[in-house]
Scaffold this motif. Structure first.
Motif, mmCIF file in Angstrom:
data_model
loop_
_atom_site.group_PDB
_atom_site.id
_atom_site.type_symbol
_atom_site.label_atom_id
_atom_site.label_comp_id
_atom_site.label_asym_id
_atom_site.label_seq_id
_atom_site.Cartn_x
_atom_site.Cartn_y
_atom_site.Cartn_z
ATOM 1 N N ARG A 107 0.829 -1.208 0.000
ATOM 2 C CA ARG A 107 0.000 0.000 0.000
ATOM 3 C C ARG A 107 0.864 1.260 0.000
ATOM 4 N NH1 ARG A 107 -4.649 1.069 4.434
ATOM 5 N NH2 ARG A 107 -2.873 0.936 5.879
ATOM 6 N N ASP A 111 0.703 3.885 -3.141
ATOM 7 C CA ASP A 111 0.217 5.232 -2.821
ATOM 8 C C ASP A 111 1.318 6.271 -3.034
ATOM 9 O OD1 ASP A 111 -2.301 4.353 -2.232
ATOM 10 O OD2 ASP A 111 -2.051 4.392 -0.044
ATOM 11 N N ARG A 114 1.713 6.956 -6.858
ATOM 12 C CA ARG A 114 0.621 7.669 -7.528
ATOM 13 C C ARG A 114 0.292 9.004 -6.864
ATOM 14 N NH1 ARG A 114 -4.854 6.446 -5.721
ATOM 15 N NH2 ARG A 114 -4.846 5.458 -3.670
ATOM 16 N N ALA A 115 1.041 9.365 -5.838
ATOM 17 C CA ALA A 115 0.789 10.622 -5.133
ATOM 18 C C ALA A 115 1.032 11.823 -6.046
ATOM 19 C CB ALA A 115 1.671 10.713 -3.895
ATOM 20 N N SER A 131 -7.900 3.049 -5.479
ATOM 21 C CA SER A 131 -7.632 2.844 -4.058
ATOM 22 C C SER A 131 -6.808 1.580 -3.863
ATOM 23 C CB SER A 131 -8.937 2.743 -3.255
ATOM 24 O OG SER A 131 -9.656 1.582 -3.639
#
Length: 490
Positions: A107, A111, A114-115, A131
């Motif tokens: 995760r 995350d 792709r931030a 998500s």
């Protein structure tokens, strides 16, 4: 590296009658030194050439034949509508610093990639993720904003390897992954060393130590092979010497294909290169075969678009930009361009330096002068790739199936035609193989007809190795020197 037995070891072997152990170390030559060692924050192929499958691993990975294989995910399920991927992770995996790997690391990695402030050079790989949910320590659920049958492929890229939050900030100089080799030392300007990771979860490699030596000069690369200073050069920069090496029983020559579309990139943002007639003129000024013969000594396959000829969806569009100097001159006159001088920035690889001289002469034949600047790799990345400060450059794009780069508005050659962006969006939402094939062919045709870049050739993988070495990749479905199956034979 020269592998010699000490006199005492030889005597022991003769007296006992036991076989001598095969060497457990290898030294590989590389043309380019990586600017850093973090594949999640750098665009240079040289990064993956050191760390892919060796130091870092992803949820999935490329096999030597290009097939997508399980990595840190031992399997995955896909929802009926193609928008939810559930990855079932391997258990008992540890990072090189001793910490455990679990779903939280996955995760964090996705995350982070792709931030909004992500430094990932291939951020588009993660754009479809809506998500990332930790179901339990061994299960991750990734929900996409639209169906994407290529998602396991995207997760196999070096840019998608899994990292831990505790070490992510320092990966550029102290890479910590889950792979079979851990980082040893980086002597900048000379070498990077790796060593086998004792707690690796999977099959232990035969090698205990690996050294990557940086030798950009073709003459020096040949001398290093002949002297035994390197054991293998997977991407050998002196193809003119391959016949000599092939005739020497100490060596074997390994010739395969790569994902490397070698192009004369043009800065579409700048006049007069923002005029398709000028780009078309440049394309017709180029004699591809002369470049292949002169720079690569015949190793390379002509291309007419940004797609690998070994891909089943490849379109042969070389005829659109066939060598035609008269047509090139007519197009320049039609565009009202005369006495044109363009800056040609060349990075270190042989195909660029040698190819640049040939292309400069071809452009001069139709009235285009060039100012050649030879750049070191770090300079090229900073000035051309990041700074977009160039007119022309020669570079091989070695990322797999990367035609989507033409949809990126901020990409260095500056195309991003809205219709192409729409086409790539449709491709991303399409799972049916036949429909995807049609879209890919349309994409190839669009960039070829817009003469975005001068398409030269598909880079061949010309490698040389000690004849006793087995397990090096013949082809390069991604930019990697995977050592997991490499071993010495008797």
């Amino acid at each position: 590296m020269i592998h010699r037995l000490t006199i005492s070891a030889a005597i022991v072997a003769l007296c006992t009658g036991t076989a001598l152990a095969a060497p457990d170390a290898i030294t590989l030559g590389m043309v380019l030194e990586p600017p850093n060692l973090d594949p999640t924050a750098g665009a240079a192929a040289a990064i993956d050439e050191v760390v892919y499958a060796n130091v870092f691993e992803g949820l999935t990975r490329f096999g030597p034949d290009g097939a997508i294989k399980p990595g840190l995910a031992e399997r995955w399920d896909v929802s009926d509508d193609g928008t939810v991927y559930t990855f079932h992770l391997r258990q008992g995996v540890r990072f090189h610093d001793g910490s455990g790997f679990d779903a939280e690391d996955v995760r964090f990695t996705l995350d982070r990639a792709r931030a909004e402030d992500s430094a990932n050079a291939q951020k588009a790989l993660f754009a479809g993720i809506a998500s990332v949910e930790v179901v339990d320590p061994a299960t991750v659920r990734v929900t996409l904003s639209a169906p994407d049958g290529a998602f396991p492929f995207k997760m196999a890229w070096g840019d998608a390897v899994i990292v831990a939050p505790e070490t992510a900030a320092d990966l550029a100089t102290r890479p910590v992954g889950t792979g079979p080799f851990s980082f040893g030392q980086w002597v900048q300007g000379d070498r990077v060393t790796l060593q086998a990771f004792a707690d690796y979860w999977g099959e232990k490699p035969a090698l205990q130590n690996a050294t990557f030596r940086f030798i950009p000069d073709p003459t020096a690369a040949f001398a290093a092979m002949m002297a035994g200073d390197v054991d293998a050069f997977p991407n050998f920069p002196a193809p003119e010497t391959l016949p000599q090496l092939e005739a020497d029983p100490r060596f074997k020559v390994i010739v395969g294909s790569t994902e490397g579309e070698t192009i004369l990139a043009m800065n579409n943002r700048k006049a007069p290169l923002d005029d398709v007639r000028v780009r078309q003129a440049i394309s017709h000024a180029i004699n591809r075969q002369e470049v292949i013969d002169g720079a690569m000594f015949g190793y390379g396959t002509p291309i007419g678009t940004h797609f690998a000829p070994h891909n089943p969806d490849y379109q042969d569009l070389t005829g659109l930009s066939a060598h035609d100097p008269d047509k090139a001159r007519a197009l320049l006159a039609e565009a009202g361009v005369a006495d044109l001088t363009l800056r040609l920035a060349l990075p270190p690889p042989t195909y660029a330096r040698r190819g640049g001289e040939i292309i400069a002469a071809q452009l001069a034949a139709v009235g285009i002068k060039t100012q050649i600047t030879n750049l070191e790799w770090a300079q090229w990345l900073e000035q051309v790739f990041k700074g977009k400060d160039f007119d022309l450059t020669i570079i091989s794009h070695t990322e797999p199936a990367d035609i989507d780069i033409y949809a990126r508005e901020d990409y260095y050659f500056g195309y991003a035609r809205p219709e192409f962006v729409t086409l790539m969006g449709e491709l991303g939402r399409t799972a049916d193989p036949a429909e995807r094939s049609g879209l890919l062919k349309s994409a190839q045709e669009m960039i070829a007809q817009d003469y975005v870049n001068g398409y030269l050739f598909q880079l061949a993988k010309t490698g040389v190795a000690d004849a006793r070495i087995e397990g090096l990749w013949e082809n390069a479905p991604t930019q990697a020197n995977d050592l997991t199956q490499v071993r010495w034979t008797d």
